[in-house]
Design a protein around this motif. Structure first.
Motif, PDB file in Angstrom:
ATOM      1  N   SER A   1       0.846  -1.200   0.000  1.00 35.90           N
ATOM      2  CA  SER A   1       0.000   0.000   0.000  1.00 35.90           C
ATOM      3  C   SER A   1       0.873   1.238   0.000  1.00 35.90           C
ATOM      4  O   SER A   1       1.968   1.246   0.553  1.00 35.90           O
ATOM      5  CB  SER A   1      -0.912  -0.003   1.234  1.00 35.90           C
ATOM      6  N   GLU A   2       0.349   2.280  -0.630  1.00 40.80           N
ATOM      7  CA  GLU A   2       1.115   3.529  -0.691  1.00 40.80           C
ATOM      8  C   GLU A   2       1.018   4.254   0.644  1.00 40.80           C
ATOM      9  O   GLU A   2      -0.003   4.236   1.312  1.00 40.80           O
ATOM     10  CB  GLU A   2       0.557   4.432  -1.799  1.00 40.80           C
ATOM     11  N   GLY A   3       2.095   4.917   1.033  1.00 41.02           N
ATOM     12  CA  GLY A   3       2.090   5.694   2.258  1.00 41.02           C
ATOM     13  C   GLY A   3       1.184   6.906   2.139  1.00 41.02           C
ATOM     14  O   GLY A   3       0.952   7.432   1.058  1.00 41.02           O
ATOM     15  N   ALA A   4       0.676   7.340   3.246  1.00 46.35           N
ATOM     16  CA  ALA A   4      -0.218   8.490   3.228  1.00 46.35           C
ATOM     17  C   ALA A   4       0.566   9.780   3.285  1.00 46.35           C
ATOM     18  O   ALA A   4       1.720   9.811   3.652  1.00 46.35           O
ATOM     19  CB  ALA A   4      -1.176   8.401   4.427  1.00 46.35           C
ATOM     20  N   GLY A   5      -0.089  10.841   2.900  1.00 50.61           N
ATOM     21  CA  GLY A   5       0.500  12.161   3.071  1.00 50.61           C
ATOM     22  C   GLY A   5       1.403  12.595   1.951  1.00 50.61           C
ATOM     23  O   GLY A   5       2.071  13.607   2.062  1.00 50.61           O
ATOM     24  N   GLY A   6       1.437  11.832   0.820  1.00 54.78           N
ATOM     25  CA  GLY A   6       2.330  12.207  -0.271  1.00 54.78           C
ATOM     26  C   GLY A   6       2.007  13.565  -0.853  1.00 54.78           C
ATOM     27  O   GLY A   6       2.868  14.274  -1.329  1.00 54.78           O
ATOM     28  N   GLY A   7       0.695  13.962  -0.795  1.00 52.00           N
ATOM     29  CA  GLY A   7       0.316  15.239  -1.356  1.00 52.00           C
ATOM     30  C   GLY A   7       0.650  16.414  -0.467  1.00 52.00           C
ATOM     31  O   GLY A   7       0.401  17.557  -0.836  1.00 52.00           O
ATOM     32  N   ASN A   8       1.203  16.150   0.705  1.00 53.59           N
ATOM     33  CA  ASN A   8       1.548  17.232   1.634  1.00 53.59           C
ATOM     34  C   ASN A   8       3.038  17.536   1.645  1.00 53.59           C
ATOM     35  O   ASN A   8       3.462  18.400   2.409  1.00 53.59           O
ATOM     36  CB  ASN A   8       1.109  16.869   3.058  1.00 53.59           C
ATOM     37  N   ARG A   9       3.817  16.824   0.839  1.00 50.45           N
ATOM     38  CA  ARG A   9       5.270  16.985   0.895  1.00 50.45           C
ATOM     39  C   ARG A   9       5.845  17.178  -0.500  1.00 50.45           C
ATOM     40  O   ARG A   9       5.363  16.605  -1.471  1.00 50.45           O
ATOM     41  CB  ARG A   9       5.914  15.744   1.536  1.00 50.45           C
ATOM     42  N   VAL A  10       6.876  17.967  -0.556  1.00 51.53           N
ATOM     43  CA  VAL A  10       7.669  18.104  -1.775  1.00 51.53           C
ATOM     44  C   VAL A  10       9.073  17.623  -1.424  1.00 51.53           C
ATOM     45  O   VAL A  10       9.730  18.215  -0.549  1.00 51.53           O
ATOM     46  CB  VAL A  10       7.700  19.555  -2.289  1.00 51.53           C
ATOM     47  N   ALA A  11       9.506  16.564  -2.067  1.00 51.32           N
ATOM     48  CA  ALA A  11      10.787  15.944  -1.739  1.00 51.32           C
ATOM     49  C   ALA A  11      11.767  16.114  -2.888  1.00 51.32           C
ATOM     50  O   ALA A  11      11.385  16.321  -4.045  1.00 51.32           O
ATOM     51  CB  ALA A  11      10.598  14.462  -1.418  1.00 51.32           C
TER      52      ALA A  11
ATOM     53  N   ALA B   1      14.772  13.688   0.430  1.00 52.12           N
ATOM     54  CA  ALA B   1      14.663  14.592   1.585  1.00 52.12           C
ATOM     55  C   ALA B   1      13.450  15.502   1.392  1.00 52.12           C
ATOM     56  O   ALA B   1      13.246  16.074   0.325  1.00 52.12           O
ATOM     57  CB  ALA B   1      15.929  15.428   1.725  1.00 52.12           C
ATOM     58  N   VAL B   2      12.634  15.639   2.441  1.00 56.45           N
ATOM     59  CA  VAL B   2      11.458  16.513   2.364  1.00 56.45           C
ATOM     60  C   VAL B   2      11.920  17.963   2.468  1.00 56.45           C
ATOM     61  O   VAL B   2      12.576  18.359   3.431  1.00 56.45           O
ATOM     62  CB  VAL B   2      10.463  16.183   3.488  1.00 56.45           C
ATOM     63  N   LEU B   3      11.590  18.750   1.458  1.00 53.84           N
ATOM     64  CA  LEU B   3      12.059  20.134   1.383  1.00 53.84           C
ATOM     65  C   LEU B   3      10.980  21.137   1.778  1.00 53.84           C
ATOM     66  O   LEU B   3      11.278  22.167   2.371  1.00 53.84           O
ATOM     67  CB  LEU B   3      12.543  20.437  -0.036  1.00 53.84           C
ATOM     68  N   VAL B   4       9.733  20.840   1.412  1.00 55.62           N
ATOM     69  CA  VAL B   4       8.618  21.731   1.729  1.00 55.62           C
ATOM     70  C   VAL B   4       7.435  20.862   2.170  1.00 55.62           C
ATOM     71  O   VAL B   4       7.184  19.802   1.576  1.00 55.62           O
ATOM     72  CB  VAL B   4       8.208  22.584   0.506  1.00 55.62           C
TER      73      VAL B   4
END
Length: 669
Positions: A593-603, A662-665
């Motif tokens: 399953s895909e991890g949640a919250g992908g739309g909240n991070r820019v990596a 790395a999460v940038l934003v």
């Protein structure tokens, strides 16, 4: 002749120079950065010296460290390759001042050509056709905007120093000019250390044709005919060939004469390339002189039978050119493509990582591989991600394209993603096959070269069925081998046919295809199967055999042949047009399953350095809005908002080096 030289470069060009020098009896010295301690050019050279950290500015751009290594080794000359310091006149002067030979043009010639602006003015004075534009030293945005209006749109902004497609923008309206200028100057400053630009009229639907020139210290200057490099993406050459399918004999002669005139105008010596832009009418204009050996020089070598690196070494040693203009041979047709670690489906994002599997066609009649890596080597983030150059030669262009397609079909690159599928489509595309591609075609029609295309959509079921058959045949062959070595080779339990008491034999096979899964149920054995693919009509497979790396079978009565490789749990297929790669997944393994919250991070998509931050915490942003700009593998990448929202955190500052993923934003929920 020189007896010992140092190669101030890395990768395939360093390996190329080392091999030629060794054939000539010349001892070779390599230099290497911390990232290249185990690189192939280091292993191939007779001696090797470390010169600094992994970043180019800490190693391959350190002329003082390179000269120090050359003096310590006793080298008599330095070959700069291409890129890095190859067109740096100060480095050439320093080499000569240290008592060694710079294996390239004189520093004064490079200075004359080092500025595209000065080069255009010089060529115009010498009578070489040039594109109208602005080449002045005044660089204020206001003046440049006025000059842009005078030149007219569309126009090209070009970095006055450097090349390789860096610091270049096409501008089609006055409103676009200042933002494009800012981006161009920043990219030029980062790539070349100077942000001066020039403006020139943009020629619509042009061809890019370059002439290889050579000159010696006795005053002899000749050309070795042309290479066409019109297949480009964002000004980066993708396919190079010789001879050009566009040129007539008369136009070829005129351009050759203009190239020699240009070289003589700057007192040129050694190898160089005069580049021209050619309008559909056949009118041609000077673009620049690359004062070095070009990446695509093997194309010229294949059609002339000459070794241009050997010519460089002989000319640098004071010898005259080996041949006169009338004696330059021209035979057949040659094409070069570059295999890159990059993802065309993700905007050609450069890749990095270990080459877990690298299979390239062996050097043979009509096929040549120039590479600086082998299987197991690492494509690093610090340098150009080119893996190899593939060059083919045949009696004519049709034969060369056929040989290119066959050679690409034999290529396997695993680890970082590669551009093989993109190149295969390029080699089949009508614009290339018919010889009518211009420099902007790829950018205008990129969707024709990446993603799924209709021609292949119908072949998907056959490919999946072929992968299932290949896996079944391989499993059955392994079972037979295991049984033959056991104490009871005739046991029915040794057969891998899925037989069970009370029902017909069947096997469940699950193929992994990226994030997708394909479930199949197979009945039968020994090459005859009924295959039920999830979401597709059942297929009857008859006469399936695998031999000499090929699978042959009849699929619903239609005979098909695939090149196949079943190493480990992976099946690789090629039907003569494209590659497929499937992983064998456990028959009942749960899906990830895909991890949640992908739309909240820019990596960060890869390791690199942040060069611009455009937002801060609390800013409202729109989907697709540019948030950061990072520099990685010699290019700028714009990182954009995945959705509308409010910025929660900005975790990187300008100048920071960041790791991949790395999460940038972050965006607020």
């Amino acid at each position: 002749m020189l007896s010992k030289i140092l190669i101030a470069n890395r990768g395939e060009i360093a390996c190329r120079v080392i091999r030629t020098a060794r054939r000539m009896g010349i001892t070779t010295v390599a230099v290497y950065s911390e990232a290249d301690a185990d690189a192939q050019h280091v292993r191939l050279a007779d001696e090797a010296y470390p010169i600094g950290g992994p970043r180019p500015q800490d190693s391959y751009l350190r002329g003082d460290a390179i000269i120090e290594a050359a003096l310590a080794s006793g080298a008599q000359g330095i070959h700069p390759g291409y890129g890095f310091l190859s067109e740096n006149p100060d480095f050439a002067d320093a080499v000569e001042a240290a008592g060694m030979v710079f294996i390239g043009p004189k520093a004064e010639s490079m200075r004359r050509m080092g500025s595209k602006a000065g080069a255009k003015e010089l060529m115009a004075a010498a009578g070489v056709p040039v594109v109208p534009g602005y080449t002045g030293e005044e660089q204020s945005p206001e003046l440049l905007a006025r000059q842009a209006g005078r030149v007219g749109f569309p126009l090209m902004i070009k970095a006055a120093y450097g090349g390789g497609g860096k610091g270049m923008r096409i501008v089609r309206s006055a409103e676009e000019f200042l933002p494009a200028l800012e981006s161009c100057q920043r990219e030029a400053r980062n790539a070349f250390g100077r942000d001066r630009v020039l403006l020139e009229r943009y020629i619509e639907s042009p061809r890019h044709i370059e002439i290889q020139v050579f000159a010696d210290s006795q005053g002899n200057t000749i050309h070795l005919n042309e290479r066409e490099c019109s297949a480009q993406r964002r000004y980066q050459k993708v396919l190079e060939e010789a001879p050009s399918p566009f040129l007539t004999p008369e136009l070829r002669a005129r351009m050759g004469e203009a190239a020699v005139l240009a070289a003589r105008a700057i007192g040129y010596q050694n190898a160089g390339t005069v580049e021209f832009i050619v309008a559909p009418s056949g009118e041609f204009f000077f673009m620049e002189i690359n004062t070095r050996l070009q990446v695509e020089h093997p194309v010229t070598e294949m059609v002339t039978g000459l070794d241009l690196v050997e010519w460089q070494l002989r000319v640098a040693a004071g010898e005259p050119l080996p041949l006169a203009q009338a004696d330059i041979p021209q035979r057949g047709h040659a094409i070069e493509v570059r295999l890159y670690a990059e993802d065309p489906d993700a905007g050609f994002l450069p890749g990095s990582g270990r080459l877990q599997r690298l299979r390239l066609p062996a050097d043979a009649e009509g096929v040549r591989i120039d590479s600086g890596v082998v299987e197991g080597d690492v494509v690093t983030i610090f340098y150009d991600p080119m893996i190899a150059k593939l060059i083919v030669h045949a009696a004519d262009r049709t034969g060369a394209l056929a040989r290119l397609r066959a050679a690409l079909a034999a290529c396997v690159i695993e680890g970082p993603k590669s551009n093989i599928a993109f190149l295969e489509r390029l080699a089949r595309h009508p614009a290339v096959v018919e010889g009518r591609i211009d420099t902007g075609y790829l950018d205008r029609h990129l969707d024709e070269f990446i993603g799924d295309d209709g021609a292949q959509a119908g072949a998907g079921d056959d490919a999946r069925a072929a992968a299932v058959v290949a896996m079944l045949l391989a499993t059955e062959a392994e079972a037979r081998c295991a049984a033959a070595g056991s104490g009871d080779p005739g046991s029915p339990w040794a057969a891998a046919d899925g037989w069970r008491l009370g029902h017909a034999g069947q096997r469940r096979v699950v193929l992994g295809d990226g994030d997708a899964r394909h479930v199949a149920v197979a009945h039968g054995a020994g090459g005859d199967y009924r295959i039920e693919l999830e979401g597709a009509e059942p297929l009857t497979v008859e006469g399936g055999t695998m031999a000499a790396g090929a699978l042959q079978a009849r699929f619903n009565g239609r005979g098909l042949r695939f090149q196949v490789d079943t190493e480990g749990g992976t099946v690789r297929l090629h039907d003569g047009r494209r590659h497929w790669r499937f992983e064998r997944v456990g028959a009942y393994e749960p899906e990830r399953s895909e991890g949640a919250g992908g739309g909240n991070r820019v990596a960060a998509p890869m390791p690199g350095r942040i060069v611009v931050t455009r937002v801060q915490a609390g800013d409202s942003v729109s989907e697709g809005q540019e948030l950061l700009v990072m520099e990685a593998m010699k290019m700028e990448l714009a990182l954009k908002a995945p959705r509308d929202g409010v910025v929660g955190e900005v975790r990187a500052r300008e100048g920071d080096f960041v790791d991949a993923d790395a999460v940038l934003v972050t965006l607020e929920d």
